[in-house]
Enzyme design. Structure first.
Site: not given
Ligand code: NAD
Length: 413
Positions: A67, A91, A103, A188
């Site tokens: 998955k 995970k 994936k 998350t």
């Molecule tokens: P998102 O795009 O909604 O938010 C990202 C945030 O980080 C934004 O506020 C952006 O402005 C900020 N940002 C980007 N580059 C930056 C930098 N260099 N310095 C400071 N801030 C910065 O993304 P998200 O879904 O919130 O995901 C964030 C992280 O969590 C990623 O690494 C993603 O892989 C991980 N993640 C997300 C999920 C999910 O369910 N969305 C699940 C597992 C892991």
């Protein structure tokens, strides 16, 4: 280590050494069970045809149907997809989810396609992949795919098979007939906050005296901030791509969410002062939550980090060099594969709801998620204490032990 597949295998190797894993099983887990590369021809709006390359990696299926996500990105590599499928096995093991690791991905830039082209690409992915259904391999969303793309994937799958089967695709909209779960957007962040609360209690932190700094205020960072704010923690600094704001007495997160919701940034919020976004990681605090991008905690800045607890909401925010420095400095790190597993757990709930036709309200999803996250956290902690290893190694060892057990009892070794 720049190659994410090499990094994934390094973590696997390290955990295997601690476990004394048999060589044949380690070899098996070091190669995806199946890796498919295929092409998707798409008719573009100017009448031309473009061929896109796509992948699907099925890491192992001893623990259940493979998955998870579908990444669409211009610079996608097969190694990245292989690594992510291994991470999904881990995970799922951590979250006690009966699923193997999967994936997929398409090498394409969605921002350079109009909606019709993108829809034909996504539908083409399903037609060419021919996913074998809810009990074999279940695609979900990742970077470059969202709820609309997953609704198209489900529709295409159901058109091909002639059968309604919401559990064949994950991350769908939570509307009648599409089979998505409530709480998918928040999952998350809720999970990150749950781990943070648990680890804080163990460290003897009192919420109203505990300063939390969060890098990134997107989907994960903002929900984490809101949930911790509701628990009474002082969120003293947050940042986004434009910079950072701070208030040593605590930011009003409800007001900040309203402000950033209308402006698209945290910058300019009246309830805080501005600071250099780069410096936020080194700001005085008890808890640091990187929730933006990878490789931000490095060998260079790790010695200056003041937090006693780091909860990795982002994927791979800490380089291996920094990890060693933090461990030597006695800083507790809750690793990404555990801290941000909430999304995978709610994907599992989506599947359970899709298979049963019994859909839960948001409260029920949150309650069940918290329970699963706490079990995962406590299991990892026991392994950490029993073996005298870091939490990062412990989560891998704990997840792999379950996968190996399933392989051995099936007679695969
Ligand atoms: P998102 O795009 O909604 O938010 C990202 C945030 O980080 C934004 O506020 C952006 O402005 C900020 N940002 C980007 N580059 C930056 C930098 N260099 N310095 C400071 N801030 C910065 O993304 P998200 O879904 O919130 O995901 C964030 C992280 O969590 C990623 O690494 C993603 O892989 C991980 N993640 C997300 C999920 C999910 O369910 N969305 C699940 C597992 C892991």
């Amino acid at each position: 280590m720049n190659n994410v597949w090499e990094e994934a295998k390094y973590n696997l190797q390290k955990a295997a050494e601690i476990m004394g894993m048999k060589d044949d099983l380690l070899e098996r887990l070091s190669i995806p069970m199946r890796f498919t590369e295929f092409t998707i021809p798409v008719r573009m709006d100017d009448g031309s045809r473009k061929i896109f390359t796509a992948y699907r990696s099925n890491h192992q299926d001893a623990t259940g149907p493979t998955k998870d996500g579908t990444r669409v990105r211009a610079d996608l590599t097969p190694e990245e997809i292989k690594a992510l499928s291994l991470f999904m096995s881990i995970k799922h093991g951590i979250g006690n989810i009966p699923a193997g690791g999967g994936k997929g991905g398409i090498k394409a830039d969605p921002s350079r396609m109009n909606e019709g082209e993108y829809e034909r690409l996504i539908r083409g992915f399903i037609r060419k992949l021919k996913p074998k259904g809810a009990w074999v391999d279940v695609p979900g969303a990742d970077i470059g795919t969202g709820k609309q793309a997953m609704a198209w994937m489900l529709d295409e799958y159901e058109q091909i098979t002639g059968v309604h089967c919401p559990a064949a695709i994950n991350d769908k909209p939570a509307i009648l007939g599409l089979g998505g779960s409530k709480g998918g957007f928040e999952a998350t962040g809720w999970g990150v906050a749950g781990c943070t609360v648990e680890a804080s209690m163990e460290l003897g932190f009192q919420p109203d005296k505990t300063k939390v700094v969060i890098q990134g205020f997107g989907q994960v960072g903002s929900i984490t901030a809101k949930t911790l704010f509701e628990h009474g923690f002082l969120i003293t600094a947050v940042s986004d791509i434009n910079g950072a704001i701070f208030n040593d007495h605590g930011l009003n997160i409800d007001a900040l969410l309203e402000y950033s919701g209308s402006t698209g940034t945290v910058m300019g919020f009246q309830g805080g002062e501005t600071m250099d976004g780069e410096r936020i990681l080194e700001k005085e605090c008890h808890i640091l939550i990187p929730a933006a991008v990878q490789d931000v905690i490095t060998g260079e800045n790790a010695p200056r980090i003041k937090a006693k607890l780091i909860v990795e909401a982002a994927n791979a925010p800490t380089t291996p060099e920094a990890d060693t420095i933090l461990e030597n400095r006695g800083i507790t790190v809750i690793p990404d594969v555990l801290a941000n597993a909430g999304g995978c757990i709610v994907c599992d709930f989506e599947r359970i709801q899709g298979l049963s036709g019994d859909y839960w309200d948001e409260e029920e999803v949150h309650r069940r998620l918290n329970k699963r996250m706490m079990t995962a956290y406590q299991e990892a902690k026991s392994v950490m204490e029993e073996k005298g290893i870091s939490m990062r190694r412990a989560v891998w060892v704990n997840a792999l032990a379950k996968i190996v057990e399933a392989m051995e009892i099936r007679g695969w070794s």
